[in-house]
Design a protein around this motif. Structure first.
Motif, PDB file in Angstrom:
ATOM      1  N   VAL A  41      -4.513  -0.798   5.382  1.00  6.00           N
ATOM      2  CA  VAL A  41      -3.130  -0.412   5.694  1.00  6.00           C
ATOM      3  C   VAL A  41      -2.780  -0.819   7.123  1.00  6.00           C
ATOM      4  CG1 VAL A  41      -1.587   1.564   6.036  1.00  6.00           C
ATOM      5  CG2 VAL A  41      -3.052   1.458   3.999  1.00  6.00           C
ATOM      6  N   THR A 231       4.495  -2.008   3.592  1.00  5.50           N
ATOM      7  CA  THR A 231       3.108  -1.821   3.150  1.00  5.50           C
ATOM      8  C   THR A 231       3.049  -1.592   1.643  1.00  5.50           C
ATOM      9  OG1 THR A 231       2.546  -0.874   5.310  1.00  5.50           O
ATOM     10  CG2 THR A 231       1.013  -0.472   3.497  1.00  5.50           C
ATOM     11  N   PHE A 235       1.117  -4.437  -0.340  1.00  4.07           N
ATOM     12  CA  PHE A 235      -0.263  -3.967  -0.313  1.00  4.07           C
ATOM     13  C   PHE A 235      -1.085  -4.632  -1.420  1.00  4.07           C
ATOM     14  CE2 PHE A 235      -3.762  -0.917  -0.888  1.00  4.07           C
ATOM     15  CZ  PHE A 235      -4.187  -0.833   0.429  1.00  4.07           C
TER      16      PHE A 235
END
Length: 343
Positions: A41, A231, A235
């Protein structure tokens, strides 16, 4: 600006530990650390804006430097500090990083012994692409200065309103589409040139900095929201190619404005010249160190995931700092690797 620059350089050092231990399959990964993908992250949150902010601050500093120096003095200083370490310095120190990259990738045995050193040196650029591009952009603003001798463009840019500052995301996104090398993807001349010029022409104005300070809390809230959305959106994917997307540029720009506004609000204190010099030295020296440390920890030790990250960070900072203290005391190495002149 010095405080923000030092903190951003520190983030780069942290970023490279997480990058080398990534679970995404990005090039240079050391293998499975045993940790979950949650560690990744950090990479998504930092990558879009970190180097953009460094180039923008460098543009501001170039403006301040040219107030005190002639163009010739400025370029001579930049050649010493930026060009020499990123060219000759490869053969003095950074060949170590190139060799480690080749060895970790399993290609060392296929290269003839006589060619291993020069190939390692040429492969050891690592994060020095930043200062190579910085030198080119420094030449660019000197040319701009020679054309606009009365600083009309700079004064005109200083009149920007807050809505105009927000709208700059559009030309930044446009610049992100040009000047991108196909293989060496870190060389993104369009977007990083725009960051440098925006710093030089716009954010070097005291009025613009005060304007960002006024709106620093809304900008911070917007950048946190966009960081979470970015994110979630990317991701698990290779984010290295996302800088051409408009959404990425929107997050990048909001984060940049928030960082500068919050920096003005909370970090407007003098930083020591020693710390400013040390941060540049750490940036120059850290990559062969972090490669060695991350490889050794994952190859020879069986540590818990958190210990791998923590150990790599501690060793990276401490060894890089020790090398900085050593190299700056050795005359020839000091000049060729760190770009430092003896006063």
């Amino acid at each position: 600006m010095d405080n923000l620059r030092c903190m951003t350089v520190g983030l780069v050092l942290v970023y490279h530990v997480f990058f080398l231990y990534n679970h995404i399959g990005l090039p240079g990964a050391m293998g499975d650390t045993g940790g979950g993908r949650l560690f990744d992250v950090f990479l998504y949150v930092v990558y879009p804006w970190c180097m953009f902010v460094l180039f923008l601050i460098a543009g501001m500093c170039a403006r301040y430097s040219l107030k005190k120096r002639s163009s010739r003095e400025f370029l001579k200083e930049r050649a010493t500090k930026l060009l020499i370490p990123s060219t000759i310095g490869l053969f003095v120190y950074h060949w170590i990083g190139g060799y480690l990259n080749i060895k970790i990738g399993g290609g060392a045995d296929s290269i003839p012994a006589a060619l291993l050193y020069p190939i390692s040196a040429l492969s050891g650029t690592g994060p020095l692409w930043f200062i190579q591009m910085l030198f080119l952009f420094s030449v660019l603003v000197v040319l701009l200065r020679s054309v606009d001798r009365n600083d009309r463009l700079w004064r005109w840019c200083g009149k920007c309103s807050f809505p105009v500052l927000l709208f700059l995301v559009v030309p930044i996104w446009g610049a992100a589409q040009i000047g991108n090398l196909p293989v060496l993807i870190m060389y993104r001349f369009g977007i990083y040139a725009s960051a440098f010029l925006i710093g030089y022409l716009i954010f070097s104005h005291e009025r613009i900095q005060a304007l960002l300070e006024r709106f620093h809390l809304p900008l911070l809230a917007a950048s946190i929201l966009l960081a979470a959305l970015y994110t979630l959106c990317y991701f698990g994917e290779n984010y290295l190619f996302s800088l051409q997307d408009f959404f990425t540029n929107a997050y990048l720009w909001s984060a940049t404005l928030a960082i500068l506004g919050c920096g003005r609000a909370f970090l407007n204190r003098k930083v020591s010249s020693y710390l400013s010099q040390a941060s540049f030295g750490l940036y120059i020296l850290h990559y062969p160190v972090v490669l060695s440390v991350c490889y050794a920890l994952i190859r020879f030790f069986r540590l818990p995931p958190l210990a791998n990250y923590a150990g790599a960070l501690i060793l990276e900072f401490s060894i890089s700092f020790a090398l900085w203290e050593l190299f700056r005391r050795i005359p020839v190495v000091r000049s060729l690797v760190l770009g430092m002149r003896r006063k």
